[in-house]
Design an enzyme around this catalytic site. Structure first.
Site, mmCIF file in Angstrom:
data_model
loop_
_atom_site.group_PDB
_atom_site.id
_atom_site.type_symbol
_atom_site.label_atom_id
_atom_site.label_comp_id
_atom_site.label_asym_id
_atom_site.label_seq_id
_atom_site.Cartn_x
_atom_site.Cartn_y
_atom_site.Cartn_z
ATOM 1 N N LYS A 293 59.289 13.699 1.885
ATOM 2 C CA LYS A 293 60.669 13.567 2.378
ATOM 3 C C LYS A 293 60.782 12.783 3.686
ATOM 4 O O LYS A 293 61.787 12.135 3.942
ATOM 5 C CB LYS A 293 61.308 14.954 2.557
ATOM 6 C CG LYS A 293 61.628 15.621 1.231
ATOM 7 C CD LYS A 293 62.392 16.913 1.430
ATOM 8 C CE LYS A 293 62.638 17.581 0.094
ATOM 9 N NZ LYS A 293 63.442 18.795 0.195
ATOM 10 N N ASP B 95 70.117 18.215 0.832
ATOM 11 C CA ASP B 95 69.612 19.597 0.860
ATOM 12 C C ASP B 95 70.517 20.553 1.646
ATOM 13 O O ASP B 95 70.932 21.596 1.147
ATOM 14 C CB ASP B 95 68.200 19.638 1.458
ATOM 15 C CG ASP B 95 67.128 19.244 0.453
ATOM 16 O OD1 ASP B 95 67.359 19.368 -0.764
ATOM 17 O OD2 ASP B 95 66.051 18.793 0.898
#
Ligand code: NAP
Length: 291
Positions: free
Chosen positions: A74, A110
């Site tokens: 990420k 997220d």
């Protein structure tokens, strides 16, 4: 299992991570494509860190239409992107890549997905005092999204003071009006809200994924007016959530965050209204199949 008819026109989407065997995203996105009659596939790609550059450089030549990025890429994916959305820049991590006119644009859905899961459960985080356990990658995205959603009081409970202080400094720089404090894990610490708001306890540590994990928080401190959320989605209900429920607290399992980060990614890729119910059903089925 859904049957697909592939053709030369089929669009390719996928998720890069390592390991990737545990992912539930293919089932969720395939169900969404099917529900909307979109001719797309979604594949899991196990990419080792040493191969990330090559994998990223292949996205455009292979004509891929969009990607999710998961652990451990990420953050390391950032240098390979042409553009990074403001929210992903603030978090310093990307979980969604949009392919647009031959360019790779990084997003992070997220934290927003987590907030959406609270709203879906009828909870307004701006009315609560947040007590967050852990200060890792997911905690950062969730904390920033909570500040954006109007949270004004937050305590980070961490095992390493310096890690908590680092995140607190970052959050304070973004939102100087927020009341922030950092404490280290201790069974003796009794959390209290200085503003009298009900507490929203969020477990962002991995404690609860394995059957023999200790609880990340003492249940005897949880009160019936609290909301207890866990980012873990497998098991669907962690021992922390089960204990909180017994006390009478409202609980929010991590599957909602997984669903809504996917819903937001789907919207970025397709610019269409995501079929949320079909995605949710597919996630529950995928989780059941794992057991
Ligand atoms: P991470 O970056 O490794 O962060 C984990 C955090 O938990 C760190 O602050 C770490 O502390 C702390 N921690 C780890 N073990 C601990 C222990 N034994 N006692 C106390 N603290 C401990 O991981 P992440 O990417 O943030 O992921 C965290 C969890 O969120 C995972 O369970 C993951 O599956 C879940 N997640 C769910 C979703 C969803 O969509 N529902 C999305 C992302 C992540 P140190 O800093 O001291 O190591």
């Amino acid at each position: 299992m859904t049957a697909f008819r592939l053709s030369g026109k089929t669009g390719t989407f996928g998720i890069l991570g390592n390991p990737i065997r545990h992912t539930l995203s293919p089932q969720m996105h395939l169900a969404a494509f099917e529900a909307l009659g979109l001719d797309n596939v979604y594949l899991p790609f196990a990419v080792k860190p040493a191969q990330l550059k090559k994998a990223m450089e292949a996205i455009i030549p292979l004509g891929m239409r969009g990607l999710n990025i998961t652990i451990p890429h990420k953050e390391s994916v950032l240098p390979f992107l042409d553009e990074i959305s403001l929210s992903a820049k603030r978090i310093g991590a990307v979980n969604t890549i949009e392919v647009s006119a031959g360019r790779l644009i990084g997003h992070n859905t997220d934290g927003k997905g987590f907030v959406k899961s609270l709203l879906e459960a009828g909870l307004d985080p701006s009315e609560m005092s947040v007590l967050m356990l852990g200060a890792g990658g997911a905690a950062k995205g969730v904390a920033i999204a909570l500040l954006d959603a109007g949270v004004s009081e937050m305590t980070l409970q961490v095992r390493r003071q310096e890690k908590g202080a680092e995140l607190a400094k970052r959050l304070y720089a973004m939102s100087p009006q927020v009341r922030l404090s950092v404490s280290t894990f201790s069974p003796k610490t009794t959390p209290a809200s200085t503003t009298g708001r009900p507490i929203l306890l969020i477990n962002t540590t991995p404690l609860g994924m394995k059957a023999d994990d200790p609880l990340p928080f003492l249940p005897s401190h949880i009160q019936a007016n609290w909301v207890v959320a866990d980012l873990i989605y497998n098991p669907y209900e962690t021992p922390l959530l089960i204990a909180a429920k017994e006390i009478g607290a409202k609980t929010v399992p991590g599957l909602g965050m997984l669903l809504h980060q996917g819903v937001l990614a789907f919207e970025i890729w397709t610019k269409q209204k995501p079929p949320v119910e079909a995605m949710k059903k597919a996630l529950f089925q995928a989780l059941t199949d794992l057991q």
